[in-house]
Design a protein around this motif. Structure first.
Motif, PDB file in Angstrom:
ATOM      1  N   ARG A 143       0.851  -1.203   0.000  1.00 15.53           N
ATOM      2  CA  ARG A 143       0.000   0.000   0.000  1.00 15.53           C
ATOM      3  C   ARG A 143       0.876   1.238   0.000  1.00 15.53           C
ATOM      4  O   ARG A 143       1.767   1.370   0.837  1.00 15.53           O
ATOM      5  N   ARG A 144       0.629   2.122  -0.950  1.00 10.83           N
ATOM      6  CA  ARG A 144       1.418   3.340  -1.079  1.00 10.83           C
ATOM      7  C   ARG A 144       0.494   4.519  -1.372  1.00 10.83           C
ATOM      8  O   ARG A 144      -0.115   4.580  -2.436  1.00 10.83           O
ATOM      9  N   LYS A 148      -3.396   0.530  -3.741  1.00 11.83           N
ATOM     10  CA  LYS A 148      -3.224  -0.869  -3.354  1.00 11.83           C
ATOM     11  C   LYS A 148      -2.591  -1.623  -4.523  1.00 11.83           C
ATOM     12  O   LYS A 148      -3.154  -1.697  -5.611  1.00 11.83           O
ATOM     13  N   GLU A 191      -8.768  -9.283  -3.360  1.00 12.47           N
ATOM     14  CA  GLU A 191      -8.009  -8.107  -2.903  1.00 12.47           C
ATOM     15  C   GLU A 191      -8.466  -6.807  -3.547  1.00 12.47           C
ATOM     16  O   GLU A 191      -8.280  -5.732  -2.975  1.00 12.47           O
ATOM     17  N   PRO A 193      -7.168  -4.940  -6.070  1.00  7.85           N
ATOM     18  CA  PRO A 193      -6.087  -3.943  -6.078  1.00  7.85           C
ATOM     19  C   PRO A 193      -6.282  -2.890  -7.162  1.00  7.85           C
ATOM     20  O   PRO A 193      -7.037  -3.090  -8.124  1.00  7.85           O
TER      21      PRO A 193
END
Length: 561
Positions: A143-144, A148, A191, A193
């Motif tokens: 995670r940034r 995600k 997830e 992302p």
């Protein structure tokens, strides 16, 4: 009303096939070297100053073999933490991936390495036979700044083609496309992302292809498995920066930094959010040459006690050579370099015949004292040594395939002797040859000629055993051979000699407990003073053509040396 938009910029750095090049010093040739993780570290530090936590650092495997640094902490000082764990932790890598040379170190080495790392080691298609689930983590989530990111790791499934099963007991390796489909589907469903990155220890395309798997399938996965935003790969030691379209027409950036930490991949991922929802993802990629980048001196100081320990190991004197030997001579006929290994293999095993190929392009071991470091030039890999039973016919067919990969079919005296290619000069595995030179096997224990004017499959004429006895195509001989080849690597035993892959194991009548380099080193220690010379048991003919052609091709490959 203006929509609320936010753009997050990520920088993804990939190293691959580092092969123990952690420090800016070559412990084999005992001199400073270009590249290394010490230079990558200073580059990454500069990026982290600019982009903070939005820098993602990934390694794509084949980190555990290549330099004496690895060998020492894999097999000699096994009580200490592996230096390959500590340097990955020091540089704060976010993800590791398994490579085939990591698996080659054996369970005791790579299982210990995985436990010592602070980051996950991926391998979605490395399957535990007991559970039918991945032995390594199939993927990880990063995670940034609200983004995600899923990273899915895959390894070339061709491992059984090269490595004995005792190194990967209890495992099997799934086809990459099949595994990628499964895990992309899972990751998207579970997830959800914003970005999916593929981290594949497999080359661009091709390699060994069987009914069950493809060795180099990275571009195939990128094209056939929709969902990836970025595919980072390696294994083939060849730089690549390109884009392919997946089955849905989406562009997928694909990048490969090649080997030895001379180049890194730098991918820029911009994710645009509107009202909290991802609206657009843009990916661009570049290859950054860090071969002469400043060295991270803090890293060098932090590891000084470890590098001093390795230096003491490699500087041990083990014997003496009366004359220098050169690996480049191996390509042009019987040579002191190859024949030293061949003769030692026969002495170690008591076999009738030995096979060996040049594993380094242009290595020299000088006359005078021989050190542990020189053993890494004499024999590059940690293969085991085997003795196998082969018929005379299988031996001839094996050599026919080897020379078909190695030499041209000359139709005039002005032709090349060797099979060369203009397109492979930058390829760190082919180095100007059309094919992999580590598959150019010659033999000792038999006298033979290679007629380069004859078609492939008809070049090799075996005249006699080197001890003067007749050579019989119907007789069974004991052959010394490395484990890579004995397990089917290079396909000389399967496609060449015609032995079914499933039969190879039954042909092995002796396996060394330790790696081949160890036995070569012990034999040199025992003999103390060696005078390596060519056996002159084989040659290219007709010599009126092949000798001038060899000189011309030598200049093309090595210059006027």
């Amino acid at each position: 009303m203006v929509a609320q938009t936010k753009t997050v910029s990520l920088r993804v750095i990939e190293t691959s096939d580092v092969h123990g090049c952690f420090f800016p010093y070559d412990f084999i040739n005992r001199k400073p070297k270009k590249g290394s993780l010490a230079r990558v570290s200073s580059y990454v530090k500069s990026l982290r100053k600019e982009y903070g936590e939005n820098v993602i650092l990934l390694d794509n495997g084949d980190i555990l073999q290549g330099q004496p640094t690895c060998y020492y902490y894999n097999y000699i000082n096994t009580k200490s933490r592996n230096v390959a764990s500590d340097i990955v932790n020091y540089m704060r890598y976010d993800v590791e991936n398994f490579g085939n040379h990591d698996v080659e170190t054996g369970h005791s080495v790579y299982d210990k390495w995985v436990k010592e790392l602070n980051c996950p080691v991926l391998g979605a298609n490395i399957i535990d036979k007991k559970t039918n689930k991945p032995y390594a983590k199939p993927y990880t989530i990063l995670r940034r700044d609200g983004v995600k990111i899923a990273v899915i790791g895959l390894l070339t499934p061709a491992i059984p083609n090269w490595l004995p099963e005792n190194l990967w007991t209890g495992l099997y390796f799934e086809d990459m496309v099949k595994s990628a489909r499964k895990w992309v589907k899972h990751v998207r469903r579970v997830e959800k992302p914003d970005v999916i990155i593929g981290l594949f220890h497999s080359g661009k395309e091709g390699g060994i292809v069987t009914k069950d798997y493809e060795e180099d399938a990275s571009l195939r996965v990128a094209k056939e498995v929709p969902g990836f935003d970025l595919v980072l790969f390696g294994h083939d030691h060849t730089r690549f920066n390109g884009t392919v379209k997946d089955v849905n027409g989406k562009d997928v950036v694909c990048l490969d930094p090649a080997n030895n930490a001379l180049t890194v991949v730098e991918a820029k991922i911009d994710v645009v959010f509107e009202k909290g929802k991802r609206k657009k993802t843009t990916v661009t990629g570049s290859l950054v040459d860090i071969s002469n980048h400043p060295i991270d001196e803090d890293l060098v100081r932090a590891f000084k006690s470890r590098t001093d320990e390795v230096s003491r190991f490699v500087n041990q004197e083990i014997g003496e050579f009366k004359n220098a030997i050169y690996s480049r001579d191996c390509f042009f006929g019987s040579s002191a370099f190859t024949d030293l290994i061949q003769n030692l293999q026969l002495q170690i095993t008591g076999a009738d015949i030995s096979f060996n190929a040049p594993l380094l392009f242009n290595a020299t071991i000088n006359a005078g004292p021989v050190f542990v470091a020189d053993m890494f030039n004499l024999y590059k890999y940690e293969n085991q040594l085997y003795v196998m039973k082969l018929t005379g016919e299988e031996i001839r067919k094996y050599l026919e395939m080897s020379y078909s990969l190695w030499v041209n079919t000359m139709t005039s005296k002005d032709d090349h002797l060797l099979l060369l290619s203009e397109t492979t000069k930058g390829d760190q595995q082919r180095l100007g040859f059309k094919n992999f030179s580590f598959n150019f096997d010659s033999a000792t224990g038999i006298d033979y000629t290679v007629d380069v004017t004859k078609p492939n499959g008809q070049k090799v004429s075996i005249l006699r055993m080197s001890n003067g006895l007749p050579f019989d195509e119907h007789a069974v001989y004991k052959v010394a051979i490395n484990s890579y080849r004995g397990n089917g690597g290079g396909e000389l035993l399967t496609k060449g000699a015609g032995i079914p892959k499933e039969e190879l194991d039954k042909r092995i009548i002796w396996r060394s407990e330790r790696d081949q380099r160890y036995y070569l080193m012990k034999e040199i220690e025992k003999q103390k003073v060696l005078d390596p010379k060519p056996n002159h048991n084989w040659k290219f003919i007709p010599e009126s053509w092949t000798l001038p052609a060899a000189k011309r091709d030598s200049i093309i490959l090595f210059g006027n040396k």
